[in-house]
Design an enzyme around this catalytic site. Structure first.
Site, PDB file in Angstrom:
ATOM      1  N   ALA A 122       0.961  -1.256   0.050  1.00  0.00           N
ATOM      2  CA  ALA A 122      -0.007  -0.086   0.136  1.00  0.00           C
ATOM      3  C   ALA A 122       0.892   1.260   0.008  1.00  0.00           C
ATOM      4  O   ALA A 122       0.701   2.107  -0.938  1.00  0.00           O
ATOM      5  CB  ALA A 122      -0.915   0.012   1.203  1.00  0.00           C
ATOM      6  N   ARG A 143       4.354   9.627  -9.947  1.00  0.00           N
ATOM      7  CA  ARG A 143       4.169   9.702 -11.202  1.00  0.00           C
ATOM      8  C   ARG A 143       3.275  10.947 -11.774  1.00  0.00           C
ATOM      9  O   ARG A 143       3.466  11.378 -12.720  1.00  0.00           O
ATOM     10  CB  ARG A 143       3.080   8.584 -11.812  1.00  0.00           C
ATOM     11  N   GLU A 203      10.562   2.642   6.675  1.00  0.00           N
ATOM     12  CA  GLU A 203      10.331   1.142   6.744  1.00  0.00           C
ATOM     13  C   GLU A 203      11.039   0.537   7.815  1.00  0.00           C
ATOM     14  O   GLU A 203      12.395   0.738   7.756  1.00  0.00           O
ATOM     15  CB  GLU A 203      10.431   0.544   5.336  1.00  0.00           C
ATOM     16  N   CYS A 257       2.009 -12.691   0.130  1.00  0.00           N
ATOM     17  CA  CYS A 257       1.505 -13.903  -0.270  1.00  0.00           C
ATOM     18  C   CYS A 257       2.202 -15.127  -0.797  1.00  0.00           C
ATOM     19  O   CYS A 257       1.772 -16.453  -0.912  1.00  0.00           O
ATOM     20  CB  CYS A 257       0.230 -13.724  -1.133  1.00  0.00           C
ATOM     21  N   ARG A 260      13.471   6.474  -8.339  1.00  0.00           N
ATOM     22  CA  ARG A 260      12.419   7.346  -8.390  1.00  0.00           C
ATOM     23  C   ARG A 260      12.172   8.491  -7.680  1.00  0.00           C
ATOM     24  O   ARG A 260      11.234   9.125  -7.427  1.00  0.00           O
ATOM     25  CB  ARG A 260      11.097   6.516  -8.502  1.00  0.00           C
ATOM     26  N   ASP A 301      -3.272  -3.450   4.800  1.00  0.00           N
ATOM     27  CA  ASP A 301      -3.827  -4.310   5.951  1.00  0.00           C
ATOM     28  C   ASP A 301      -4.257  -3.616   7.306  1.00  0.00           C
ATOM     29  O   ASP A 301      -4.573  -4.239   8.138  1.00  0.00           O
ATOM     30  CB  ASP A 301      -2.792  -5.203   6.343  1.00  0.00           C
ATOM     31  N   ASN A 360      -2.790  -3.219  -3.076  1.00  0.00           N
ATOM     32  CA  ASN A 360      -2.206  -2.412  -4.097  1.00  0.00           C
ATOM     33  C   ASN A 360      -3.211  -1.484  -4.581  1.00  0.00           C
ATOM     34  O   ASN A 360      -2.871  -0.252  -5.119  1.00  0.00           O
ATOM     35  CB  ASN A 360      -2.075  -3.472  -5.171  1.00  0.00           C
ATOM     36  N   TRP A 403     -23.884 -25.620 -18.648  1.00  0.00           N
ATOM     37  CA  TRP A 403     -24.172 -25.077 -17.515  1.00  0.00           C
ATOM     38  C   TRP A 403     -22.990 -24.814 -16.715  1.00  0.00           C
ATOM     39  O   TRP A 403     -22.475 -25.799 -15.998  1.00  0.00           O
ATOM     40  CB  TRP A 403     -25.437 -25.425 -16.699  1.00  0.00           C
ATOM     41  N   ARG A 405     -29.398 -21.935 -10.148  1.00  0.00           N
ATOM     42  CA  ARG A 405     -30.627 -22.528 -10.586  1.00  0.00           C
ATOM     43  C   ARG A 405     -31.167 -23.209  -9.267  1.00  0.00           C
ATOM     44  O   ARG A 405     -32.243 -23.160  -8.884  1.00  0.00           O
ATOM     45  CB  ARG A 405     -30.522 -23.246 -11.684  1.00  0.00           C
TER      46      ARG A 405
END
Lengths: 457, 457
Positions: A13, A23, A36, A46, A73, A288, A310, A439, A447
């Site tokens: 995140a 950007r 961090e 994950c 960047r 999170d 993300n 189906w 159904r």
């Protein structure tokens, strides 16, 4: 005049937000400082079970972007630096360099909180013994792999049978361990209804794993060398050369709580639709550490998943950069696998529906992933919940083999669009013998749900 | 008093209708007579290429229900009996026993027309030569297999590169033939945009198939034994021990036309939403002989697909039996494969959008079926069309390997719900490294489409 954005937490995140903001605004317009406390950035937590299990060769494959790539960047990334306080009125954060111990304040114009989640770690005797491992961070994964390489064990106990638990059961089985899964619930995968969780349990037993349900771990027993040797419950002991804790996670929001920011009933930060912390124009939060709106029940919930993190980051970065985007909420989709068994859910379980005050009918069917006559057609069980009377789709759970998991996306989109089971029955889904029966299994369930709604009065 | 239902055509639509009507009304209430000119009932025509290719062992596997099974459910099924006239004012049909040649009238109270589609068969010299085969019916499939078993050929020419064409190219390749696909369009798979069709063409060339595009077949050449020996175009000849015609199908509606029933611009019967022939209370039609509403363009189209036929039958049977159901329309989803290449589309192509008066932007991206670092992650190309200004999703095409085809269902549901590309970007789709990158490929395409919509003015 240049503004300063401070980001707390440099994983999915936080760094998606920083990248998207960069950007939209160059370094002359926006200075970006990211803190961090760990040693890694922007990695796929994950993926850790697959790294441990050997599907993924190296740690570096899980890292989407290294600190150096972010710095290129023009993001001033301060690794191994933990934010210890947010001074909201003063618009500044205090951070400690974990190597030197030095602390300093950094002022911000805009703040992004992306402190993630932390694993539930019960206060048990022996929990800190060597050989007991969590698998939340890359550091955790590395420590576990180091242990696995050093010690040649035979027996592993996984505590917890949620996503991490079953994925780690697969990983350790692949590494040649005899795996016991000890689980406090009556069935594994408490994110499914018990009848569907039971299918997972049966399959895992069939894979040679020992499934111990309804069992509360009371103690971790250690040997003379101080290492773990067994896991004890009220009733029994399970020998263990290694123990994995996979009990779940909670939002990591002590920092936010201490700063007086608004938290929800699950302990996550509360935001508006643009992911700004409620009541705070210049503070965003995502990933999170936040609660999100469940579009089906209309209530907030906590979902720790990289895909949401993300998306949050993307939306936050747009907001910080002066563009616009919102995160409308989730429907609660999750997919996983244990060896060749695929597990998927979206929407509400029976107990979620009850808690939301919804009355519902259920329909459970068995069908195949391909036309029944096509080679490789694999059985799957689909359970559907639909609202009583209105027939609105409330949830779908699928347990099966190849082709089962991603089928849940059909229901995820239908839930987002608030479709009824009857509307599902005429969906124009992809059909060809190698890909689906005439189906689709989801439609077969729909159904049956329609019939149940009609009978349901 | 008992009523009589007459069904014309005993395949998917007709017999689904008959079966559903029988579920709702017993033989004392409803007599059901079904006429079928062929030798088989209720079979999967879509499975024929896989039977020919050897994936499916026997013809019987493709038959969902035999005539005997239908008769056990009190359906008076008359095989090898062709209806030659519908007398609408007289409420009766004339049928000829194809064995005896005898004709007789049968009165109906309710009529279901399910006469299917017939393959396009160009008037070419040599088209009836031995060794030239269609693959529309089980009889066709059987005839082709008989030929393949009798003659040990080396070269096959498939005329047409739509679904049947590419599937038959796979089937004959699997049988050891050197396959040439001769196609009138600039690219194979004209159901895709040319840029996406080109990807299919490249992949098929890579599989060792010879792809001849922009080529009109002018003649089938025969040898001294009268059997096919080559296929000629304006420019060239392609040696052939066997020729497969896969040029497409048209609604089989001569009977309906002669009876004065309403046909649309594609030659299919026009029905209301309950699948009743427009203007006729007691006549229903469904399956490959009808036109359906395209929910994206708002226009009628002809789609010959077993999955629609089954749904139509279900809805017709409900209507005949006094229950209620409607078929709202299609979004134009179709999936297929050539060996390990998966091909999918839903919604409008560029030329469909133009024909409907829609202005649009496109976005094409490449992504992977699983997390990039996960073993087996396969590339796929996703193209998305979104309406200019509103951003409404108009269509998605996907070409890739494992995991590509059924992903189109996400877009199929989103099209049905009339979602915008921007709404797609926040969909809560199943994410785990073995099943998807953190941004599902469909969402990556949606993000790019959103950017294009913004730029599109």
């Amino acid at each position: 005049m240049s503004e300063r954005l401070v980001v707390i937490g440099a994983d999915a995140a936080g760094m998606s937000a920083a990248s998207q903001a960069r950007r939209l605004k160059g370094p002359d317009e926006l200075e970006i400082v990211a803190f961090e406390r760990g040693r890694f950035t922007s990695y796929s937590a994950c993926g850790i079970p697959y790294w441990v299990g050997g599907d993924v060769d190296s740690r570096d494959e899980l890292i989407a972007r290294t600190p150096e790539e972010h710095r290129k960047r023009s993001i001033d990334l301060r690794m191994r630096t933990e934010v210890t306080e947010i001074d909201v009125p003063g618009r500044r954060v205090r951070a400690r360099d974990l190597e030197s111990g030095e602390e300093a304040w950094t002022a911000y114009d805009k703040l992004v909180i992306a402190t993630g989640a932390r694993p539930v770690r019960p206060e048990l005797p022996g929990i800190d013994a060597p050989g007991v491992h969590g698998v939340q961070t890359l550091e955790d994964g590395q420590a576990l792999l180091d242990t696995l390489r050093r010690t040649r064990g035979e027996r592993a106990v996984v505590v917890g049978a949620g996503y991490i638990g079953v994925e780690m059961a697969e990983a350790l089985t692949k590494r040649g361990y005899q795996v016991t899964v000890v689980n406090a619930d009556p069935q594994p995968m408490a994110t499914l209804d018990p009848d569907m969780g039971a299918l997972v349990g049966e399959a895992m037993t069939g894979m040679g794993m020992e499934m111990v349900n309804d069992a509360e771990v009371t103690k971790i027993l250690t040997g003379e060398d101080g290492r773990v040797r067994a896991v004890a419950t009220d009733d029994a002991e399970y020998a263990a050369d290694i123990v994995i804790l996979g009990i779940g996670v909670r939002p990591n929001t002590d920092l936010a709580r201490n700063a007086g920011l608004p938290l929800g009933e699950h302990g996550g930060l509360l935001t508006d639709l643009a992911m700004r912390v409620r009541g705070h124009e210049d503070i965003w939060a995502g990933g999170d550490c936040v609660e999100v709106l469940d579009l089906v029940s209309g209530r907030e919930r906590h979902v720790a998943l990289g895909t949401h993190a993300n998306k949050h980051g993307q939306i936050i970065g747009s907001g910080v950069g002066g563009d616009y985007g919102t995160f409308p909420g989730v429907v609660g989709t999750a997919v996983s696998k244990v060896c060749d068994l695929e597990i998927a859910r979206t929407g509400l379980r029976e107990k979620d529906a009850r808690a939301a005050g919804l009355q519902y009918v259920t329909a459970t069917i068995e069908s195949t992933s391909r036309a029944g006559y096509f080679p490789g057609a694999a059985l799957m069980t689909v359970k559907m919940l639909a609202e009583r009377r209105t027939g609105r789709l409330l949830g779908v759970q699928i347990v099966g083999r190849e082709g089962a998991a991603k089928r849940v996306d059909i229901a995820a989109v239908a839930l987002t669009a608030r479709m009824t089971a009857e509307q599902l029955t005429t969906l124009d889904l992809g059909y060809a013998p190698p890909f689906s029966p005439v189906w689709d299994p989801v439609l077969v369930a729909a159904r049956k749900a329609v019939t149940a709604v009609r009978k349901g009065g």
